[in-house]
Write a protein that holds these residues in place. Structure first.
Motif, short mmCIF file in Angstrom:
data_model
loop_
_atom_site.label_atom_id
_atom_site.label_comp_id
_atom_site.label_asym_id
_atom_site.label_seq_id
_atom_site.Cartn_x
_atom_site.Cartn_y
_atom_site.Cartn_z
N ASP A 174 0.71 -1.29 -0.01
CA ASP A 174 -0.04 0.21 0.16
C ASP A 174 0.97 1.30 -0.35
O ASP A 174 0.74 2.13 -0.94
CB ASP A 174 -0.93 -0.01 1.09
N ARG A 296 -9.64 -5.93 -7.08
CA ARG A 296 -9.03 -4.76 -6.91
C ARG A 296 -7.66 -5.07 -7.02
O ARG A 296 -7.08 -5.95 -7.00
CB ARG A 296 -9.24 -4.01 -5.60
N ALA A 297 -7.01 -3.92 -7.51
CA ALA A 297 -5.56 -4.24 -7.71
C ALA A 297 -4.79 -3.42 -6.49
O ALA A 297 -5.37 -2.34 -5.99
CB ALA A 297 -5.09 -3.18 -8.88
N VAL A 298 -3.86 -4.09 -5.99
CA VAL A 298 -3.09 -3.43 -5.01
C VAL A 298 -2.17 -2.67 -5.63
O VAL A 298 -1.77 -2.92 -6.62
CB VAL A 298 -2.61 -4.63 -3.80
N GLY A 299 -1.43 -1.95 -4.79
CA GLY A 299 -0.01 -1.14 -5.21
C GLY A 299 -0.98 0.23 -5.78
O GLY A 299 -1.96 0.42 -5.96
#
Lengths: 637, 242
Positions: A174, A296-299
């Motif tokens: 995150d 959802r995409a992380v990062g």
């Protein structure tokens, strides 16, 4: 009933294997933000290392297990993190996908170099010991696999949700800076994520391999077994470990039941492909069924400044120069080289289709060579093994139609998930169509003729090369014209912000469908010209790995420029030629070169052509963009 | 860094600090002295270099020249992690939370600073009962004010000796801002050196004990919060007209 129970037990055992693979993928994704396409390749490399130690060197199994799981896998993870992945934090989804694909090709290439093809197999743990459940004989090894899968799912769930260092692994994706402000070292945490991911991959590789009694230890099979992992991981939405485990088991059961009950209800030629096609279909369905809002995409995503688009005059000037170089090359190059360069130019046209769909519109497609194959196949059928302009037109239309259908998942997917859907399509098309003897005879090829213009013969290889070069520049001029048009600007806007795009009253869905159709059509043209060189289309030309290599080479040279497409296509065609002149270790050279290239280019959004030194110092008339005026000059104006 | 954690609120002394993004220098030799236990408001318009200066103090950006001293510790190349362990809590601009982690996970991360996980939760939920209700919710789905509460909660729980706050009021309703600043006042009263970077002058001067105005990458004036507050409007307008 006994048959049903038999298939259920078999399904649970193979499902446990998929669950282990998928869990590793999910853990790597949630702790590093990188969807590691090379997960299967790491598993493969570990399994081969384990084979080397136990079967070739005669080491004790336990010792080899400790060395592979606790020394080799962590060291490999640290090496990869340090040299490869460290620079990827905060990169776009496309770039992180490309880099992990590059790693996949390096590992496959290295494995091909170290372990030449031969029949290898690994024995099971506690070989010969079995238990019986519902009249189904299960080996101790299979019981171990199921227990390990359950323990991993429970253990990791607790670790990543309850333990501080586990939560930090998720937090580092995150916001690494914020994690540092909490007192943790983001680098150390990120390294731990990679080590854990590689450990799980290695464990999966070693546990799976003894189960592959038919294939034995096979580099490609093990590497691609990870597709099954993708499917299960999508069920867990790439973050939920219990659902991922359930996805693995569901896939195992689906495969077992399909193998048990489908023969007799489907064409005979597809029966042998059930085990390959089930996970692909499962993945496709999972991508369509799992609510997209949950994918959802992380990062974080970063946006790089786009390269300047050449004007019509500049693109015509560049085209004349390009064709002149091609004509000059026909006097210099030898026979086999002419053939490879011609195919490289045709691949360049396929690469142009990637510029359109991925470079401009930002939709990752890993199935462009499948469209290429469809174009060539239709030409062969329409022109009865020869070539005709009607064949080209119909081929292009069929490709556009298939492209529009493939884009249907793209209407709700993007980034990583779209890449996975196109990958699944490429796999399904290869195993269900191109390598199927009903459509293309085993070991043979589809005959395809060469297109020509009345009055000009293309039967000579040199003339055909110039013909393809002219076709390439015409396509390139067309692609650049699209980029300059209103539609081109819309594509870039769609890439930048689909939400803003929709608020302007435009339909993202329609635009995506159109760009997929247009790029598939372009790839079809490339396919017709590509197959025209050797006068045939081989199934191997449209393998998923070949598609990946092309995407990587284009990314290396710049996926947003037509020059990048030309160089990428040529590299994809010429490197195999170079490696064929090398000893046995040369087989993996293409993959290793693509992988190393992509790792070097990980930080340069526009590939080699975007390297600042080149941009500043190397001028190619009509191709290099005009120099931007200096800040001083602007301020002085 | 093996320096033991701070036990009391230290003074901050910045001498000749310069900072740049590439070749563009945005902080041009700042000298600043923040007394121990004070609430120091650094005021100024957009682009004055306030946030950059706070990044340097919190170790997120390396100065190109000058020194930053926290108490008697002269920090040459501090990392944010080392500073956090020392007792410096920085809340960056735009909500210092992990959006893809739950509220509870966000709180547990702060247990890195030597406080037990259960203690962090206890303190945070006691002050912000709403966070307890939402402990299983992803932080990114909280409202702006709730996210800022979560960020502040760690300052409460971590028992820091230096608190660096960057634009606490950004994008929040005045009532929420007032509530947050009341909390900053409470934290400061426990003996913490607070530096707050703020454009929202009215709230900042109410809790501050010292203040400075920063313009064009340099300290324009220092003095009492009231003086600086009065001067700020004039300085901003002058800057806007420049």
């Amino acid at each position: 009933m006994t048959t049903f129970l038999t298939f259920t037990v078999i399904g649970i055992v193979s499902g446990a294997v998929y669950a282990i693979v998928a869990t590793g993928l999910v853990v790597t994704y949630t702790t590093t933000g990188v969807f590691n396409f090379a997960h299967g390749a790491v598993a493969m490399f570990a399994a081969f290392s384990y084979w080397q130690m136990t079967q070739s060197w005669g080491w004790n199994s336990l010792l080899a297990l400790v060395v592979v799981l606790f020394i080799e896998a962590p060291l490999l993870a640290l090496f990869v993190e340090e040299t490869y992945m460290r620079r990827l934090y905060g990169a776009t989804v496309v770039r992180s996908l490309m880099v992990s694909l590059g790693l996949l090709l390096i590992l496959v290439g290295l494995a091909q170099a170290i372990w030449p093809a031969e029949q290898r197999s690994l024995p099971e743990f506690f070989a010969g010991h079995t238990v019986s459940l519902f009249n189904v004989v299960i080996t101790y090894h299979q019981v171990i696999v199921v227990i390990v899968a359950i323990l991993i799912a429970i253990g990791l769930r607790i670790y990543l949700r309850q333990v501080r260092s586990g939560i930090a692994m998720r937090a580092v994706v995150d916001d690494p800076d914020l994690l540092a402000m909490a007192g943790a070292s983001p680098r150390r945490v990120a390294r731990s994520g990679w080590i854990l991911g590689f450990f799980l991959a290695a464990l999966a590789g070693i546990l799976i391999s003894p189960e592959l009694q038919v294939q034995g230890l096979d580099i490609n099979f093990l590497t691609l077994l990870v597709v099954n992992g993708y499917a299960a991981a999508i069920v867990g939405r790439l973050r939920n470990l219990p659902w991922t485990f359930a996805g693995g088991i569901a896939l195992g059961l689906a495969e077992a039941y399909a193998t048990g009950y489908l023969p007799g209800h489907i064409p005979v030629n597809l029966v042998s492909e059930i085990s390959v096609l089930t996970p692909v279909v499962f993945l496709f369905v999972a991508l369509l069924v799992v609510p997209s809002s949950r994918l959802r995409a992380v990062g974080r995503l970063t946006v790089a400044t786009p390269p300047r688009v050449a004007s019509l005059v500049e693109s015509i000037r560049g085209s004349v120069l390009f064709v002149a170089i091609a004509v000059g090359a026909t006097f210099v190059l030898g026979g086999s080289m002419i053939g490879s360069v011609t195919q490289g130019l045709a691949l360049g046209i396929v690469a142009l289709s990637l510029i359109l769909v991925t470079g401009y519109a930002g939709q990752v497609s890993l199935c462009q060579l499948t469209f290429m194959g469809i174009g060539a196949f239709v030409m062969s059928k329409v022109a009865s093994g020869g070539a005709s302009w009607w064949g080209l037109i119909i081929g292009v239309l069929v490709c556009a139609a298939v492209g529009a259908i493939v884009s249907l998942p793209a209407l709700r997917l993007q980034g990583l998930y779209l890449a996975l859907a196109t990958l699944a399509f490429a796999q399904a098309a290869y195993y269900g169509f191109f390598s199927n003897i009903s459509f293309i005879p085993q070991g043979g090829a589809v005959p395809v003729g060469r297109l020509s213009i009345p009055g000009i013969s293309t039967s000579g290889d040199k003339a055909y090369m110039v013909f393809v070069a002219v076709a390439f520049v015409l396509c390139a001029i067309g692609v650049l014209a699209i980029r300059r048009s209103v539609w081109g600007r819309r594509l870039v806007a769609l890439n930048d912000s689909p939400a803003a795009f929709a608020t302007l009253g435009m339909s993202p869905q329609l635009s995506k469908m159109l760009v997929f159709a247009a790029s598939a059509a372009l790839a079809g043209i490339g396919g017709v010209l590509y197959a025209g060189q050797p006068l045939a289309l081989n199934a191997n030309d449209v393998q998923m790995f070949a598609s990946l290599e092309l995407v990587l080479f284009v990314t290396i040279f710049g996926i947003r420029t037509v020059t990048g497409a030309a160089l990428g296509g040529l590299a994809a065609a010429l490197l195999p030629l170079a490696s064929s002149h090398l000893p046995w270790w040369g087989t993996g050279l293409t993959g290793v070169a693509a992988g190393v290239g992509i790792s070097l280019m990980a930080n340069v959004p526009d590939g080699v052509l975007g390297v600042p030194w080149l941009v500043r110092n190397v001028r190619i008339p009509g191709i290099s963009p005009r120099r931007a005026p200096s800040i001083e000059a602007v301020q002085g104006a | 860094m093996r320096t033991p954690p701070l036990t009391t609120a230290p003074p901050l002394v910045l001498s000749g600090v310069r900072a740049a993004y590439g070749r563009i220098e945005v902080v041009h030799g700042v000298d600043l002295s923040v007394p121990a236990g004070s609430v120091f408001a650094l005021l100024g318009p957009n682009g004055a270099g306030k946030s950059t200066l706070l990044k340097v103090i919190s170790g997120r950006m390396r100065q190109t020249a000058g020194t930053v001293a926290i108490g008697d510790i002269d920090l040459k190349r501090p990392t944010p992690a080392a500073l956090a362990k020392l007792g410096v809590c920085a809340i960056p601009e735009g909500r210092g939370v992990f959006p893809n982690l739950t509220v509870r996970d966000n709180l547990l991360i702060w247990s890195y600073q030597g406080v037990s996980a259960s203690k962090v939760e206890e303190i945070a939920y006691e002050r912000f009962p709403k966070l307890k209700e939402r402990r299983r919710q992803l932080a990114g789905t909280l409202s702006g004010g709730e996210q800022q509460m979560l960020a502040i909660a760690r300052a409460l729980a971590g028992d820091p000796k230096v608190l660096l706050l960057d634009e606490l009021s950004m994008g929040l309703a005045p009532l929420v801002v007032a509530e947050l600043y009341e909390l900053v006042g409470q934290i400061a009263s426990r003996g913490v050196t607070v530096v707050l970077v703020e454009q929202f002058v009215t709230m900042a001067v109410e809790v501050a004990t010292d203040a400075a105005i920063m313009l064009h990458g340099a300290i324009h004036a220092t003095g009492s919060p009231q003086e600086m507050g009065a001067m700020a409007a004039q300085a901003y307008l002058a800057d806007g007209g420049a």
